[in-house]
Structures are given as C-alpha cells and as structure tokens.
Enzyme design. Sequence first.
Site, short mmCIF file in Angstrom:
data_model
loop_
_atom_site.label_atom_id
_atom_site.label_comp_id
_atom_site.label_asym_id
_atom_site.label_seq_id
_atom_site.Cartn_x
_atom_site.Cartn_y
_atom_site.Cartn_z
CG HIS A 144 -1.88 -1.05 1.36
ND1 HIS A 144 -1.79 -2.05 2.29
CD2 HIS A 144 -3.01 -1.31 0.65
CE1 HIS A 144 -2.82 -2.87 2.16
NE2 HIS A 144 -3.57 -2.45 1.17
CB SER B 201 -1.91 -10.28 0.56
OG SER B 201 -3.22 -10.45 1.07
#
Length: 285
Positions: free
Chosen positions: A44, A192
């Site tokens: 991210h 993830s």
Amino acid sequence: MTEILANPPIDRTVAAMRWRVAGWRQASERVALVPTMGALHEGHLTLVKAAREKALRVVVSIFVNPAQFAPNEDFAAYPRTEDSDLAALSGLGVDAVFAPNVEEIYPAGFVTAITVGGPSEGLETSFRPHFFGGVATVIAKLFIACAPDAAIFGEKDYQQLLVIRRMAADLSLPVEVIGHATIREADGLALSSRNAYLTPAERATAPALNKALVRAGSAIRAGAPVARVLSAASLDLKAAGFRVDYVELRNAETLAPVVDFKTEKLRLLVAAWLGKTRLIDNIAV
Ligand code: PAF
C-alpha cells in the site's frame, strides 16, 4: 510540491471529503486516490508513493467494505488497524485520509449495486460471486466522495483492476485508473493483508504459489501445450499443500479466454488456499 503533513487530516463523511477536494480542484490541483481496506503494508505504501508522483494531492481511503464479503468470509475478522495505518502514512505526503464508517457509505435503505460484465466473468467470480459487485459499488462511491483525477490499484488484484477500469470507462467517470506492479517479499510471495493469517508453516509454503506461476509462464512462453502446463501447475500446488481454486491463462487486456496464444497479450492468474487463507497471484506471460 505541497507541505508534507506529519499527520494527515481524517475525513469521516462524504460531505467533508468532497468539501476538502473541492478546494484543491478549485486551485487546479490534481488529486490521486489510493483506495484501501486498511491493514496497510509496504505494498500500500508503495502505491501511496506512486500516487504522489501522479498528483499534487493524495487521498488514502480506509474502509473495510462489507459489500465485497460473503456471509461466510472474513469481514468480522478482517484486521482493523487504523492507528498503525495512520502512523504508517505519516510523512508520506498524504493530504487526507477518508475513513468513513459503514453507515456513511451504506445508509439505511441503500439498495443500489453496480454490476460489471466482461472482465468480472469467471476467475474470482466463479468462487466469490458477490465480490466484484461489492467492489464496483464501493469504488464508485469512493470516486464520487474523493473526486480524484487518478486512482491507483495494485496488480496483485489484477481482475479487480480491470473491472474497475472497465467500470470507469463505461460510466464515463473522469478518473484515470492506474495499475501498479505487485510488491513481493524477497521469496516471491505477493504482499497482502491476508498473509498475516498464515501460520509459520503455511508462510514457508506460500512462495510456492508464485514459483508455480513463474515456472508455468516460462513453459508457455517456450511453446509447451497450455492445458498441460496449467494442469501440471495445479498438481504441483496440490502436492505442496494448496487447495487450488483456479490456475488460468487469460487475455491480459480483457480477461477473456485466449483465442490465439501467439498474438494476444497473456496473463496467468491463480487462486489457492493454504489452510484457512486464500491467496491470489498473477504474472504477465
Ligand atoms: O483491494 C482492496 O483493498 C479492496 O478491494 C478495495 C479496492 C479497496 C475496495 O474495497
């Protein structure tokens, strides 16, 4: 360059977010959005840094979207780590965080859903039929709330990226949908938030997913028969301890089944379970 805020302001309502972005847009400042469900990791943060290169203003949304989870999935257990997410974002040049609650996005009486055909057919939809309707609906709402010029998504969720790009094009949403290369651990495992669910033994097995893709991709490029390569990849994964949902080769631009392996751009996609954790990955072929 705008001032880099140590702690970006948090907007909890659509009205507050729209008001803030309206000010930027009035000053002709380009806005990029990084939509997330929180539990932020290096993947991210890489998207946030990429967004910063695309626009003067960067918004990160943090919203665990109930509409994209089936009743038997991990909505309740999904990690909610707002304090550490905000700490991770500090100093990265984020101009605002949009972190609404569920009632703000789905007020009482909400009955609208967006359905995207084309790239949403098969693959994830065969196993998670509710998923892309939920994603498309929330992304449309996030685009309306944050009014970005560009939005950045990781290619790990490759089908999601193409579904959102298709939706934006079909609805004439003035948002450039940008894909960013998957960020991986040194052993190849795609980053993830759900990797946190893996036990140490599963974590040790997990890189076999990417290795199977890379091996299959090389074999296909070398001209081996595709059906045989895909079934060998699936067998290898089962032998390593995975329960395989799919290993499929698709057209990289539409995700339609491949008609001509020689001329089309190809993408190899996989989804498989290790214990209670479902992992996905994909590579260009
Ligand atoms: O990829 C995700 O984190 C989510 O599916 C998204 C795009 C933020 C929509 O909820």
